[in-house]
Design a protein around this motif. Structure first.
Motif, PDB file in Angstrom:
ATOM      1  N   SER A  20      40.186  28.155  38.765  1.00 33.37           N
ATOM      2  CA  SER A  20      40.858  29.458  38.802  1.00 33.37           C
ATOM      3  C   SER A  20      40.371  30.272  37.609  1.00 33.37           C
ATOM      4  O   SER A  20      40.295  29.739  36.489  1.00 33.37           O
ATOM      5  CB  SER A  20      42.381  29.237  38.722  1.00 33.37           C
ATOM      6  N   THR A  21      40.031  31.513  37.851  1.00 35.99           N
ATOM      7  CA  THR A  21      39.541  32.358  36.750  1.00 35.99           C
ATOM      8  C   THR A  21      40.637  32.564  35.700  1.00 35.99           C
ATOM      9  O   THR A  21      40.349  32.680  34.518  1.00 35.99           O
ATOM     10  CB  THR A  21      39.040  33.713  37.282  1.00 35.99           C
ATOM     11  N   SER A  22      41.890  32.583  36.145  1.00 30.92           N
ATOM     12  CA  SER A  22      42.976  32.763  35.175  1.00 30.92           C
ATOM     13  C   SER A  22      43.191  31.481  34.369  1.00 30.92           C
ATOM     14  O   SER A  22      43.510  31.534  33.180  1.00 30.92           O
ATOM     15  CB  SER A  22      44.272  33.195  35.887  1.00 30.92           C
ATOM     16  N   GLN A  45      36.313  30.369  43.956  1.00 30.77           N
ATOM     17  CA  GLN A  45      37.477  29.881  43.209  1.00 30.77           C
ATOM     18  C   GLN A  45      38.204  28.855  44.089  1.00 30.77           C
ATOM     19  O   GLN A  45      38.590  29.167  45.217  1.00 30.77           O
ATOM     20  CB  GLN A  45      38.381  31.070  42.885  1.00 30.77           C
ATOM     21  N   GLY A  48      42.880  28.759  43.177  1.00 30.70           N
ATOM     22  CA  GLY A  48      43.481  30.007  42.687  1.00 30.70           C
ATOM     23  C   GLY A  48      44.982  30.020  42.937  1.00 30.70           C
ATOM     24  O   GLY A  48      45.470  29.376  43.867  1.00 30.70           O
ATOM     25  N   HIS A  49      45.692  30.721  42.076  1.00 31.51           N
ATOM     26  CA  HIS A  49      47.136  30.821  42.287  1.00 31.51           C
ATOM     27  C   HIS A  49      47.570  32.284  42.274  1.00 31.51           C
ATOM     28  O   HIS A  49      46.924  33.146  41.686  1.00 31.51           O
ATOM     29  CB  HIS A  49      47.920  30.007  41.257  1.00 31.51           C
ATOM     30  N   GLY A  50      48.694  32.508  42.941  1.00 34.93           N
ATOM     31  CA  GLY A  50      49.268  33.847  42.994  1.00 34.93           C
ATOM     32  C   GLY A  50      50.643  33.846  42.361  1.00 34.93           C
ATOM     33  O   GLY A  50      50.974  32.956  41.565  1.00 34.93           O
ATOM     34  N   ARG A  51      51.438  34.827  42.706  1.00 32.43           N
ATOM     35  CA  ARG A  51      52.785  34.929  42.149  1.00 32.43           C
ATOM     36  C   ARG A  51      53.602  33.700  42.546  1.00 32.43           C
ATOM     37  O   ARG A  51      53.410  33.134  43.607  1.00 32.43           O
ATOM     38  CB  ARG A  51      53.482  36.198  42.665  1.00 32.43           C
ATOM     39  N   TRP A  56      46.288  30.983  46.098  1.00 32.22           N
ATOM     40  CA  TRP A  56      45.494  32.142  46.491  1.00 32.22           C
ATOM     41  C   TRP A  56      44.183  31.600  47.046  1.00 32.22           C
ATOM     42  O   TRP A  56      43.378  31.012  46.333  1.00 32.22           O
ATOM     43  CB  TRP A  56      45.221  33.073  45.309  1.00 32.22           C
ATOM     44  N   LYS A 116      47.633  43.120  53.698  1.00 21.99           N
ATOM     45  CA  LYS A 116      47.267  42.831  52.295  1.00 21.99           C
ATOM     46  C   LYS A 116      45.764  42.599  52.144  1.00 21.99           C
ATOM     47  O   LYS A 116      45.183  41.754  52.822  1.00 21.99           O
ATOM     48  CB  LYS A 116      48.055  41.610  51.805  1.00 21.99           C
ATOM     49  N   ILE A 138      42.740  39.226  39.501  1.00 24.14           N
ATOM     50  CA  ILE A 138      42.659  40.056  40.714  1.00 24.14           C
ATOM     51  C   ILE A 138      41.907  39.294  41.796  1.00 24.14           C
ATOM     52  O   ILE A 138      40.831  38.724  41.548  1.00 24.14           O
ATOM     53  CB  ILE A 138      41.934  41.392  40.417  1.00 24.14           C
TER      54      ILE A 138
HETATM   55  C1  BTN Z   1      49.316  37.448  44.461  1.00 23.94           C
HETATM   56  O1  BTN Z   1      49.164  38.210  45.409  1.00 23.94           O
HETATM   57  O2  BTN Z   1      50.236  36.594  44.458  1.00 23.94           O
HETATM   58  C2  BTN Z   1      48.382  37.542  43.294  1.00 23.94           C
HETATM   59  C3  BTN Z   1      47.077  36.868  43.590  1.00 23.94           C
HETATM   60  C4  BTN Z   1      46.131  36.854  42.400  1.00 23.94           C
HETATM   61  C5  BTN Z   1      44.913  36.004  42.686  1.00 23.94           C
HETATM   62  C6  BTN Z   1      43.890  36.126  41.590  1.00 23.94           C
HETATM   63  S1  BTN Z   1      42.299  35.562  42.110  1.00 23.94           S
HETATM   64  C7  BTN Z   1      41.730  35.653  40.469  1.00 23.94           C
HETATM   65  C8  BTN Z   1      42.846  35.152  39.579  1.00 23.94           C
HETATM   66  N1  BTN Z   1      42.790  33.706  39.475  1.00 23.94           N
HETATM   67  C9  BTN Z   1      43.839  33.125  40.019  1.00 23.94           C
HETATM   68  O3  BTN Z   1      44.039  31.876  40.064  1.00 23.94           O
HETATM   69  N2  BTN Z   1      44.675  34.045  40.521  1.00 23.94           N
HETATM   70  C10 BTN Z   1      44.185  35.381  40.297  1.00 23.94           C
END
Ligand code: BTN
Length: 275
Positions: A20-22, A45, A48-51, A56, A116, A138
């Motif tokens: 994940s970039t974050s 990625q 990835g995770h979101g809210r 993600w 979305k 993002i």
């Molecule tokens: C959402 O809609 O819940 C937010 C999603 C955000 C996803 C981005 S992808 C790049 C960055 N790295 C992650 O793991 N999450 C964010």
């Protein structure tokens, strides 16, 4: 504040694959190399995770990146960031296709033709009441979108074919710089919320918010300091966090009501850090 994006000397690390970039942004801050504007872009990625810690999912060809924002803000002043970021994503897409029907769904979704297209996730690195770094993550669906999820799409699926991740990432950062400058002026902050409201999805309509397992139904009146304002009969609800649903989402609302969503807008990470 210096620019996030310097066209002469872009501060970007590009990975072929990453969890994940974050997560990587957090690791970089942990190791003491965090810098304002440092951008981490993963072509693929994998975790990835979101809210609320949701997954993600993004196939290669989509854009997933995180950018570090260093500021001297206190925790109180963070609400504006997802709003200015949404505007920057919109402006960047409009540079490629000025007819794109982009709308914003509170708190941080970008919709194209009602579905979305992108999500924004802010994480903050806080020490006491001071913010050391914000990590702005993002995800933008360019070429594909995950199956089995309601109301999602990609630019390609909506016939916007001329955008590549490597081009739009810099456009987004440039537009973020413009809005960050504006938001630094307290008198201009309201202008950002007003601009966001111009593209608010279903403003004035009835909607349901699920926040910390509670359902609140009302008319979408406005946004105030980043909070969603819903009106139901004589009551005015000020909602700081949650998920928004519309009448046609009734089946999803029933499912979501059973899920504990937590009560945080920002994920606050208070680890030992060098920055
Ligand atoms: C959402 O809609 O819940 C937010 C999603 C955000 C996803 C981005 S992808 C790049 C960055 N790295 C992650 O793991 N999450 C964010």
């Amino acid at each position: 504040m210096s620019l996030l994006f310097d066209p002469i000397n872009p501060n970007i690390i590009i990975f072929d694959r990453l969890d994940s970039t974050s997560n990587e942004a957090n690791r970089i801050i942990d190791s003491g190399y965090g810098e304002h504007g440092l951008t981490i872009w993963a072509k693929r990625q994998e975790a990835g995770h979101g809210r609320y810690g949701r997954k993600w999912l993004a196939e290669e060809g989509n854009l997933t990146f995180s950018v570090l924002i260093k500021n001297d803000q206190t925790v109180k002043n963070l609400a504006i960031y997802p709003f200015l970021t949404a505007l920057a994503i919109r402006d960047a897409i409009m540079e490629f296709n000025d007819l794109a029907a982009i709308k914003f769904k509170w708190p941080n979704d970008i919709l194209l033709n009602g579905k979305k297209i992108a999500g924004i996730l802010y994480e903050s690195r806080i020490s006491g009441s001071k913010v050391n770094f914000l990590i702005c993550g993002i995800g933008l669906n360019i070429s594909s979108f995950p199956s089995g999820i309601a109301q999602v799409t990609s630019l390609a699926a909506e016939n916007i074919q001329n955008i590549e991740a490597g081009q739009i990432i810099f456009k987004i950062l440039q537009h973020m710089d413009k809005y960050l400058k504006l938001s630094a002026e307290p008198s201009q902050e309201q202008q950002i919320y007003e601009e966001w409201l111009k593209y608010a999805y279903r403003l004035g309509e009835e909607l349901t918010v699920i926040s910390a397992s509670k359902q609140i139904k009302g008319q979408f009146e406005t946004i105030e300091n980043g909070n969603l304002i819903l009106r139901s009969e004589e009551k005015r609800h000020i909602i700081a966090t949650g998920d928004v649903f519309f009448a046609e989402d009734s089946r999803i609302i029933t499912t979501m009501s059973n899920v504990e969503l937590g009560n945080v807008t920002f994920l606050n990470i208070n680890k030992n850090k060098k920055n």
